[in-house]
Motif scaffolding. Structure first.
Motif, PDB file in Angstrom:
ATOM      1  N   TYR A 114       0.853  -1.188   0.000  1.00  0.00           N
ATOM      2  CA  TYR A 114       0.000   0.000   0.000  1.00  0.00           C
ATOM      3  C   TYR A 114       0.892   1.243   0.000  1.00  0.00           C
ATOM      4  N   LEU A 115       0.832   2.016  -1.081  1.00  0.00           N
ATOM      5  CA  LEU A 115       1.668   3.201  -1.214  1.00  0.00           C
ATOM      6  C   LEU A 115       0.985   4.457  -0.693  1.00  0.00           C
ATOM      7  N   HIS A 116      -0.332   4.511  -0.851  1.00  0.00           N
ATOM      8  CA  HIS A 116      -1.069   5.718  -0.467  1.00  0.00           C
ATOM      9  C   HIS A 116      -2.485   5.322  -0.087  1.00  0.00           C
ATOM     10  N   LEU A 117      -3.016   5.954   0.954  1.00  0.00           N
ATOM     11  CA  LEU A 117      -4.374   5.666   1.398  1.00  0.00           C
ATOM     12  C   LEU A 117      -5.126   6.952   1.657  1.00  0.00           C
ATOM     13  N   VAL A 118      -6.410   6.937   1.325  1.00  0.00           N
ATOM     14  CA  VAL A 118      -7.315   8.021   1.707  1.00  0.00           C
ATOM     15  C   VAL A 118      -8.365   7.376   2.592  1.00  0.00           C
ATOM     16  N   HIS A 119      -8.324   7.669   3.881  1.00  0.00           N
ATOM     17  CA  HIS A 119      -9.115   6.914   4.856  1.00  0.00           C
ATOM     18  C   HIS A 119     -10.550   7.403   4.977  1.00  0.00           C
ATOM     19  N   SER A 120     -11.432   6.442   5.196  1.00  0.00           N
ATOM     20  CA  SER A 120     -12.801   6.755   5.610  1.00  0.00           C
ATOM     21  C   SER A 120     -12.816   6.842   7.131  1.00  0.00           C
ATOM     22  N   SER A 121     -14.000   7.004   7.702  1.00  0.00           N
ATOM     23  CA  SER A 121     -14.122   7.059   9.164  1.00  0.00           C
ATOM     24  C   SER A 121     -14.277   5.677   9.778  1.00  0.00           C
ATOM     25  N   GLU A 122     -14.241   4.625   8.948  1.00  0.00           N
ATOM     26  CA  GLU A 122     -14.376   3.258   9.451  1.00  0.00           C
ATOM     27  C   GLU A 122     -13.199   2.892  10.356  1.00  0.00           C
ATOM     28  N   PRO A 123     -13.396   1.957  11.289  1.00  0.00           N
ATOM     29  CA  PRO A 123     -12.284   1.506  12.126  1.00  0.00           C
ATOM     30  C   PRO A 123     -11.186   0.821  11.343  1.00  0.00           C
ATOM     31  N   LEU A 124     -11.437   0.541  10.046  1.00  0.00           N
ATOM     32  CA  LEU A 124     -10.398  -0.037   9.194  1.00  0.00           C
ATOM     33  C   LEU A 124      -9.162   0.847   9.187  1.00  0.00           C
ATOM     34  N   LYS A 125      -9.340   2.148   9.482  1.00  0.00           N
ATOM     35  CA  LYS A 125      -8.227   3.095   9.503  1.00  0.00           C
ATOM     36  C   LYS A 125      -7.103   2.591  10.394  1.00  0.00           C
ATOM     37  N   ALA A 126      -7.465   1.937  11.489  1.00  0.00           N
ATOM     38  CA  ALA A 126      -6.452   1.458  12.421  1.00  0.00           C
ATOM     39  C   ALA A 126      -5.720   0.230  11.898  1.00  0.00           C
ATOM     40  N   MET A 127      -6.306  -0.472  10.924  1.00  0.00           N
ATOM     41  CA  MET A 127      -5.723  -1.721  10.450  1.00  0.00           C
ATOM     42  C   MET A 127      -4.933  -1.565   9.163  1.00  0.00           C
ATOM     43  N   VAL A 128      -5.136  -0.467   8.432  1.00  0.00           N
ATOM     44  CA  VAL A 128      -4.507  -0.281   7.134  1.00  0.00           C
ATOM     45  C   VAL A 128      -3.648   0.973   7.175  1.00  0.00           C
ATOM     46  N   THR A 129      -2.364   0.839   6.888  1.00  0.00           N
ATOM     47  CA  THR A 129      -1.448   1.963   6.939  1.00  0.00           C
ATOM     48  C   THR A 129      -0.565   1.987   5.700  1.00  0.00           C
ATOM     49  N   PRO A 130      -0.065   3.167   5.306  1.00  0.00           N
ATOM     50  CA  PRO A 130       0.859   3.236   4.172  1.00  0.00           C
ATOM     51  C   PRO A 130       2.092   2.374   4.413  1.00  0.00           C
ATOM     52  N   GLY A 131       2.553   1.714   3.364  1.00  0.00           N
ATOM     53  CA  GLY A 131       3.715   0.842   3.469  1.00  0.00           C
ATOM     54  C   GLY A 131       3.376  -0.586   3.815  1.00  0.00           C
ATOM     55  N   GLN A 132       2.131  -0.834   4.192  1.00  0.00           N
ATOM     56  CA  GLN A 132       1.733  -2.184   4.602  1.00  0.00           C
ATOM     57  C   GLN A 132       1.824  -3.153   3.429  1.00  0.00           C
ATOM     58  N   LEU A 133       2.215  -4.381   3.719  1.00  0.00           N
ATOM     59  CA  LEU A 133       2.355  -5.425   2.705  1.00  0.00           C
ATOM     60  C   LEU A 133       1.208  -6.424   2.803  1.00  0.00           C
ATOM     61  N   ARG A 134       0.728  -6.865   1.648  1.00  0.00           N
ATOM     62  CA  ARG A 134      -0.291  -7.902   1.574  1.00  0.00           C
ATOM     63  C   ARG A 134       0.233  -9.033   0.687  1.00  0.00           C
ATOM     64  N   PRO A 135      -0.174 -10.286   0.953  1.00  0.00           N
ATOM     65  CA  PRO A 135       0.309 -11.414   0.138  1.00  0.00           C
ATOM     66  C   PRO A 135      -0.074 -11.236  -1.329  1.00  0.00           C
ATOM     67  N   LEU A 136       0.881 -11.387  -2.209  1.00  0.00           N
ATOM     68  CA  LEU A 136       0.640 -11.147  -3.632  1.00  0.00           C
ATOM     69  C   LEU A 136      -0.360 -12.135  -4.212  1.00  0.00           C
ATOM     70  N   ALA A 137      -0.324 -13.394  -3.761  1.00  0.00           N
ATOM     71  CA  ALA A 137      -1.139 -14.443  -4.379  1.00  0.00           C
ATOM     72  C   ALA A 137      -2.492 -14.659  -3.705  1.00  0.00           C
ATOM     73  N   SER A 138      -2.779 -13.935  -2.621  1.00  0.00           N
ATOM     74  CA  SER A 138      -4.037 -14.212  -1.919  1.00  0.00           C
ATOM     75  C   SER A 138      -4.801 -12.969  -1.482  1.00  0.00           C
ATOM     76  N   SER A 139      -4.253 -11.791  -1.681  1.00  0.00           N
ATOM     77  CA  SER A 139      -4.967 -10.567  -1.313  1.00  0.00           C
ATOM     78  C   SER A 139      -5.650  -9.963  -2.533  1.00  0.00           C
ATOM     79  N   GLY A 140      -6.616  -9.084  -2.295  1.00  0.00           N
ATOM     80  CA  GLY A 140      -7.316  -8.450  -3.398  1.00  0.00           C
ATOM     81  C   GLY A 140      -6.400  -7.641  -4.285  1.00  0.00           C
ATOM     82  N   MET A 141      -5.575  -6.784  -3.677  1.00  0.00           N
ATOM     83  CA  MET A 141      -4.650  -5.977  -4.466  1.00  0.00           C
ATOM     84  C   MET A 141      -3.596  -6.836  -5.152  1.00  0.00           C
TER      85      MET A 141
END
Length: 245
Positions: A114-141
């Motif tokens: 994740y290079l850049h995020l524009v956050h909503s007011s959802e609590p997801l804000k606490a779980m998703v941060t710039p620079g975060q890595l997700r598995p290439l073969a199993s995540s949506g991105m």
């Protein structure tokens, strides 16, 4: 290099990323509470960042804030990652239109980052941060980014993933079927893959010369994404339609 040095570097960057997330001056107490770091070491790091010119300290408010040195330091990186910056403007428009958290990502070796995020007011804000890595073969991105690659390259990447993570093997045949579906419909829809109860819908951005392949997505509660799937896919496609290729 000692583990202490590695930890200090990691914490320094985490502090800078916290300012990006909060977008306001922060006190020592706010930084320690947000990052769960010891007060003494956090105070020392903040003072070091002031001395090196990356932060400034407002004595009246007893709060820290980034200096222009941070912006200047990253100018050339910004151009290399995002070209002329049109995609960042598109991400912010998409957030305003959908009200959801918008994610801009690129491949980083065997991960989607994740290079850049524009956050909503959802609590997801606490779980998703710039620079975060997700598995290439199993995540949506990850699926969105893999869909831009030929099957031969996907096979090569899966061999590396399976070699390095023998306890969590990727089923190549299943992955290729999923990628074919993503390519056919033009977007990926991932539910509960990384964070239970949350999902992501993502599309590829047009590829610019000398700029990494980027993907744009919206993320939120799985049930909301399901209910709004058609609307959100249309919004994502419109967001990338006018971007330069």
């Amino acid at each position: 290099m000692s583990q202490a040095v590695v930890k200090s570097a990691q914490r320094a960057f985490a502090i800078l990323e916290l300012f990006e997330l909060e977008r306001r001056p922060l006190s020592l107490t706010e930084v320690t509470q947000a990052l769960c770091y010891p007060t003494s070491s956090t105070a020392a790091l903040l003072k070091s960042l002031v001395v090196t010119g990356y932060l400034e300290f407002d004595r009246a408010r007893r709060a820290y804030r980034p200096t222009m040195r941070i912006a200047v330091l990253g100018q050339w990186v910004h151009e290399g990652l995002f070209g002329e910056g049109a995609i960042l403007a598109a991400a912010h428009r998409l957030h305003a239109e959908t009200g959801l958290t918008v994610v801009l990502a690129a491949q980083s070796d065997l991960h989607a980052q994740y290079l850049h995020l524009v956050h909503s007011s959802e609590p997801l804000k606490a779980m998703v941060t710039p620079g975060q890595l997700r598995p290439l073969a199993s995540s949506g991105m990850g699926l969105v980014l893999l869909s831009a690659q030929a099957d031969a390259e996907v096979r090569r990447l899966v061999r590396r993933i399976n070699y390095l993570r023998r306890d969590e093997q990727v089923d190549l045949a299943d992955l290729l079927v999923r990628l074919h579906e993503v390519r056919s419909r033009g977007y990926a829809f991932s539910k509960d893959a990384v964070s239970p109860g949350f999902g992501l819908i993502g599309v590829l951005a047009p590829r610019q010369a000398d700029v990494r392949q980027l993907a744009l997505g919206v993320t939120g509660r799985s049930e909301e994404l399901t209910a709004r799937e058609g609307e959100l896919v249309a919004a994502l496609r419109a967001a990338v339609a006018d971007l330069p290729a």
